[in-house]
Design an enzyme around this catalytic site. Sequence first.
Site, PDB file in Angstrom:
ATOM      1  N   ARG A  11      21.234  71.730  27.480  1.00  0.00           N
ATOM      2  CA  ARG A  11      21.541  73.108  26.853  1.00  0.00           C
ATOM      3  C   ARG A  11      21.329  73.105  25.209  1.00  0.00           C
ATOM      4  NH1 ARG A  11      21.612  77.124  31.019  1.00  0.00           N
ATOM      5  NH2 ARG A  11      22.129  78.541  29.309  1.00  0.00           N
ATOM      6  N   GLU A  15      17.892  83.658  33.783  1.00  0.00           N
ATOM      7  CA  GLU A  15      19.135  84.175  32.966  1.00  0.00           C
ATOM      8  C   GLU A  15      18.818  85.189  31.905  1.00  0.00           C
ATOM      9  OE1 GLU A  15      21.369  80.520  31.231  1.00  0.00           O
ATOM     10  OE2 GLU A  15      19.879  79.237  32.499  1.00  0.00           O
ATOM     11  N   THR A  21      33.015  82.652  35.466  1.00  0.00           N
ATOM     12  CA  THR A  21      34.096  81.784  34.539  1.00  0.00           C
ATOM     13  C   THR A  21      35.206  81.607  35.550  1.00  0.00           C
ATOM     14  OG1 THR A  21      35.106  81.577  32.636  1.00  0.00           O
ATOM     15  CG2 THR A  21      35.063  83.803  33.649  1.00  0.00           C
TER      16      THR A  21
END
Length: 210
Positions: free
Chosen positions: A50, A163, A11
């Site tokens: 997504r 993931e 991030t």
Amino acid sequence: MIYKKWLYHITHYSNLPSILCHGGLVANNVAKVKSVSYVNIAHTRIQDRRLTTLVPLPPYGTLHYYVPFYFAPRSPMLYAINKGRVDGYTKGQDEIIYLVSRTDVIHHRGLGYVFTDGHAIMKFTDFYNDLKNLDKIDWNVMHSQFWFETEEDPDRERRRQAEFLVYQFVPIDMILGIGVKNDKMKQKVEEIMYQCHCHKPIAVRPHWYY
């Protein structure tokens, strides 16, 4: 047997105060409901996919119901960030930080999760929700410094983007430490952590970057 594998969430460092204020990492759908503002480092077109990609295992939902982690640093996503290929984000990789957790920590807390053997939006990718299936991850690709595809193996990039997806929320105490590129960014993160009365190990890890 509970398998222990490190997990890496990336991030922008300026998102850290909001993360700490909300007590942890929130999934994309939660961020929208709570109107959480943040610096977006993701591809818009991929986020759109997504939003509609269904998770075929409990706890179900779409990918936006989950907080995403990678199984290795130096992801293709970070490479795209470094090369300036992400729509709307132009600050490069130096201001990107890693929030690090581990599979067994998430499991023992009882959080809902699934994981994949490749990029979650790809048709060839399989989903799992039992840690015994972590052997489905290509750990050779994960441990390799380079993940670029070859003529002999044109699927390396997809597999490197496997993931670990945690349902809705990851409490801050599930974050075991923070990785940064250099001492300058470490100092900035330390100041944020001090102001927010939070204490986490912060490590300079230049080899996690390009």
